[in-house]
Structure formats: structure tokens, C-alpha cells
Enzyme design. Structure first.
Site, PDB file in Angstrom:
ATOM      1  N   HIS A 143       0.836  -1.203   0.000  1.00 48.34           N
ATOM      2  CA  HIS A 143       0.000   0.000   0.000  1.00 48.34           C
ATOM      3  C   HIS A 143       0.878   1.262   0.000  1.00 48.34           C
ATOM      4  O   HIS A 143       0.615   2.205  -0.741  1.00 48.34           O
ATOM      5  CB  HIS A 143      -0.912  -0.021   1.227  1.00 48.34           C
ATOM      6  N   ALA A 144       1.921   1.262   0.797  1.00 46.06           N
ATOM      7  CA  ALA A 144       2.835   2.412   0.842  1.00 46.06           C
ATOM      8  C   ALA A 144       3.526   2.605  -0.497  1.00 46.06           C
ATOM      9  O   ALA A 144       3.675   3.737  -0.981  1.00 46.06           O
ATOM     10  CB  ALA A 144       3.868   2.219   1.952  1.00 46.06           C
TER      11      ALA A 144
END
Length: 106
Positions: free
Chosen positions: A75-76
Site C-alpha cells: 500500500h505504501a
């Protein structure tokens, strides 16, 4: 827990960069090009911080010090890559607005 904090920092700096980039676009739409350039520089600084954290995680992985990939890490990475892409697109849009302004736009 430290890994999660580093991951959240990537998300934070990426989000900050996107925010500055969109503020820059808003400024350019109002022909405030000096402000737009300042905001783009701020976006670049934030992306630099996020990229540095990403590089540290990559180096840790190469040295065998990073646990398995997590959805949060992915996600990052998604946030960072999206912010980088959007910033480049916004920079191009600002250049286009400048050209239109020079050609006699509002």
C-alpha cells in the site's frame, strides 16, 4: 513495530507530496506561477523523503533484514508511485498553463 512506522512515514510523505502538487496546480490555474513552483519544490522534498525511506527498506531487504512483504508495505509503495506519477503529470500541466498564458489566455 518499527517497520510499520517506516511504512507509515512513506505513506505520510507521499500524501504530503500529492497535496503540495495539487495545490501547485490550483495556483497555476490562477496564474500564480511563483507559488506553484514553490509548492512543486515542497512536493519534491516530500517525495525525496519517501523515496529515501523506500531505499532504506530495499537495502534492508537486500541485507536479509526485512520480514515478508505485507499488504501495508505494498500500500505504501502504491502511494509513493502514484504520488510520483501525479507530480510529474502536474508539472507538465503547469508548463502547459504557462504556455497558454503566454499565448494570450486569461
Amino acid at each position: 513495530m518499527e517497520l510499520e512506522q517506516e511504512i507509515f512515514k512513506i505513506i505520510l510523505h507521499s500524501g504530503n507530496a500529492r497535496g503540495f502538487a495539487y495545490e501547485a496546480l490550483d495556483a497555476a490555474e490562477g496564474f500564480a506561477f511563483d507559488r506553484a513552483e514553490k509548492l512543486i519544490r515542497q512536493a519534491e522534498e516530500e517525495l525525496g523523503k519517501a523515496h529515501q525511506l523506500q531505499t532504506q527498506l530495499i537495502q534492508a531487504e537486500l541485507n536479509g533484514n526485512l520480514p515478508d512483504k505485507t499488504l501495508l508495505l505494498i500500500h505504501a509503495q502504491d502511494h509513493l508511485m502514484t504520488a510520483m506519477s501525479e507530480q510529474k503529470l502536474i508539472e507538465r500541466m503547469i508548463r502547459m498553463i504557462k504556455k497558454l498564458k503566454l499565448k494570450g489566455g486569461e
